[in-house]
Design a protein around this motif. Structure first.
Motif, short mmCIF file in Angstrom:
data_model
loop_
_atom_site.label_atom_id
_atom_site.label_comp_id
_atom_site.label_asym_id
_atom_site.label_seq_id
_atom_site.Cartn_x
_atom_site.Cartn_y
_atom_site.Cartn_z
N MET A 131 -1.56 -7.72 -7.73
CA MET A 131 -1.14 -8.45 -6.54
C MET A 131 -1.80 -7.83 -5.32
N PRO A 132 -2.07 -8.65 -4.28
CA PRO A 132 -2.69 -8.11 -3.06
C PRO A 132 -1.74 -7.18 -2.32
N ILE A 133 -2.26 -6.07 -1.87
CA ILE A 133 -1.48 -5.07 -1.14
C ILE A 133 -2.09 -4.89 0.24
N GLU A 134 -1.23 -4.87 1.26
CA GLU A 134 -1.66 -4.57 2.63
C GLU A 134 -0.76 -3.47 3.18
N LEU A 135 -1.38 -2.44 3.73
CA LEU A 135 -0.59 -1.34 4.25
C LEU A 135 -1.31 -0.67 5.41
N GLY A 136 -0.53 0.03 6.22
CA GLY A 136 -1.08 0.86 7.28
C GLY A 136 -0.92 2.31 6.88
N ALA A 137 -1.70 3.18 7.50
CA ALA A 137 -1.64 4.60 7.17
C ALA A 137 -1.86 5.43 8.43
N ASN A 138 -1.42 6.68 8.38
CA ASN A 138 -1.62 7.59 9.51
C ASN A 138 -1.77 9.00 8.98
N GLY A 139 -2.31 9.86 9.82
CA GLY A 139 -2.49 11.24 9.41
C GLY A 139 -3.19 12.05 10.48
N SER A 140 -3.90 13.07 10.07
CA SER A 140 -4.65 13.92 11.00
C SER A 140 -5.98 14.30 10.37
N PHE A 141 -6.94 14.68 11.21
CA PHE A 141 -8.23 15.11 10.68
C PHE A 141 -8.88 16.07 11.65
N PHE B 216 3.98 -0.43 4.24
CA PHE B 216 3.54 -1.73 3.75
C PHE B 216 3.93 -2.82 4.74
N ASP B 217 3.11 -3.87 4.81
CA ASP B 217 3.46 -4.99 5.68
C ASP B 217 4.57 -5.81 5.02
N GLU B 218 5.15 -6.74 5.76
CA GLU B 218 6.34 -7.46 5.29
C GLU B 218 6.06 -8.29 4.04
N GLU B 219 4.90 -8.96 3.99
CA GLU B 219 4.59 -9.77 2.82
C GLU B 219 4.45 -8.91 1.58
N THR B 220 3.83 -7.75 1.74
CA THR B 220 3.69 -6.84 0.61
C THR B 220 5.05 -6.32 0.16
N LYS B 221 5.93 -6.01 1.13
CA LYS B 221 7.28 -5.57 0.78
C LYS B 221 8.01 -6.63 -0.04
N GLU B 222 7.83 -7.90 0.33
CA GLU B 222 8.48 -8.99 -0.42
C GLU B 222 7.93 -9.06 -1.84
#
Length: 333
Positions: A124-134, A222-228
């Motif tokens: 299934m298609p997955i859409e997500l955001g991410a954060n961190g440091s570099f 995860f975005d809302e559609e992915t959560k569903e």
């Protein structure tokens, strides 16, 4: 032009990057008309290096800290007096650019666009955001200077950060896809994912004259559609596990639930069966399917009791039927 200023321009200079601005990656030493005189002194402090551009070409690249003598064709007095008609300018231009050699550490990053990939397990298609440091540093100063900085007097750490960060989403998506990481594995595999992303991104950073020295992924969302979609998968998985515990397959349980719902609907079994495609002969009623499961033989009493409990929880059989069959099987035990 005042006579005092005229003679001042002919004197040697001390060239250094004083009070180094922590926000700058590259800094051009300010000099009127870029006419740096003979006998000027260049000071390269710790955490710095310098590139000298003479007559439009890279003349020297100084990476060792220390004090250096500057020599050029801009002879005091003679050159400037001869250039009176051209505004006291000389064609012998010397520009000095300092750059930061120290690492730029603990820079926060976050994706401004969704990272998209297909889950390798659930397809299934997955859409997500991410954060961190570099953290990063200049790896090839001459390449960076020639291809990125150009003729700018300054180049900031933030500009380099934005340049690198624009590559992060695609790099993360590629690692998630090629590494076959399911959405269920992402949080537990963040260190591995981060290390793989760093290795992949460094190939691109090299083309910019930069190098990632550290890369961390602190979290994902995860975005809302992915959560569903994930919730639906979780529900199906839970139902499948419950069916298995009750001695049924997921398909068998879903058929029974469809028949149960059809029997409760005013339209009856035929209409609901045609719509849901439950795959059972329309002539079979919910009661017949229920009785078949209720009386289905098994060699394992415990498994039968689990099956009866599942049928009760799903509303397939009544409490009275459950109690009766439970007693019957316990008497056999």
């Amino acid at each position: 032009m005042a006579l005092g200023n005229f003679f001042k321009r002919q004197l040697s200079q001390v060239i250094e990057w004083k009070n180094q601005d922590s926000s700058l990656l590259v800094y051009k030493f300010p000099s009127s008309n870029d006419e740096l005189k003979n006998a000027s002194k260049l000071i390269v402090a710790p955490g710095q290096a310098a590139i000298l551009i003479y007559e439009g070409k890279v003349a020297d690249h100084i990476t060792e800290n220390g004090i250096y003598d500057i020599e050029s064709d801009n002879h005091p007095f003679i050159t400037t007096l001869l250039k009176l008609r051209t505004g006291f300018e000389s064609e012998h231009k010397l520009k000095i650019y300092f750059y930061r050699t120290a690492e730029n550490v603990n820079l926060n990053w976050g994706t401004s666009q969704a990272i998209k990939y297909v889950d390798p397990i659930y397809k299934m298609p997955i859409e997500l955001g991410a954060n961190g440091s570099f953290s990063f540093k200049i790896a090839d100063p001459l390449h960076l200077f020639t291809n990125i900085v150009g003729s700018k007097d300054t180049y900031t750490i933030n500009e380099a950060k934005q340049l690198l960060q624009s590559r992060f989403p695609q790099g993360i998506a590629s690692v998630l896809a090629t590494g076959a990481f399911s959405y269920q594995q992402i949080d537990s595999q963040l260190p591995t994912i981060a290390n793989n992303v760093k290795e992949l991104l460094n190939a691109e950073a090299e083309n910019l004259g930069l190098a990632l020295t550290d890369f961390k992924v602190n979290g994902t969302i995860f975005d809302e559609e992915t959560k569903e979609r994930i919730d639906r998968v979780s529900d199906i998985t839970a139902d499948a596990m419950a069916a298995k515990e009750g001695g049924l397959t997921y398909v068998e349980l879903e058929k029974l639930k469809a028949l149960r719902d059809a029997a409760r609907n005013e339209g009856g079994l035929a209409g609901a069966g045609l719509h849901l495609g439950v795959g059972m002969e329309l002539g079979k009623t919910f009661d017949l399917a229920r009785q078949e499961q209720l009386n289905a033989p098994t060699e394992d009493t415990v498994t039968k009791l689990q099956q009866l409990k599942l049928l009760l929880n799903e509303g397939i059989i009544t409490q009275e039927e459950f109690d009766s069959k439970k007693k019957e099987w316990l008497d056999k035990f």
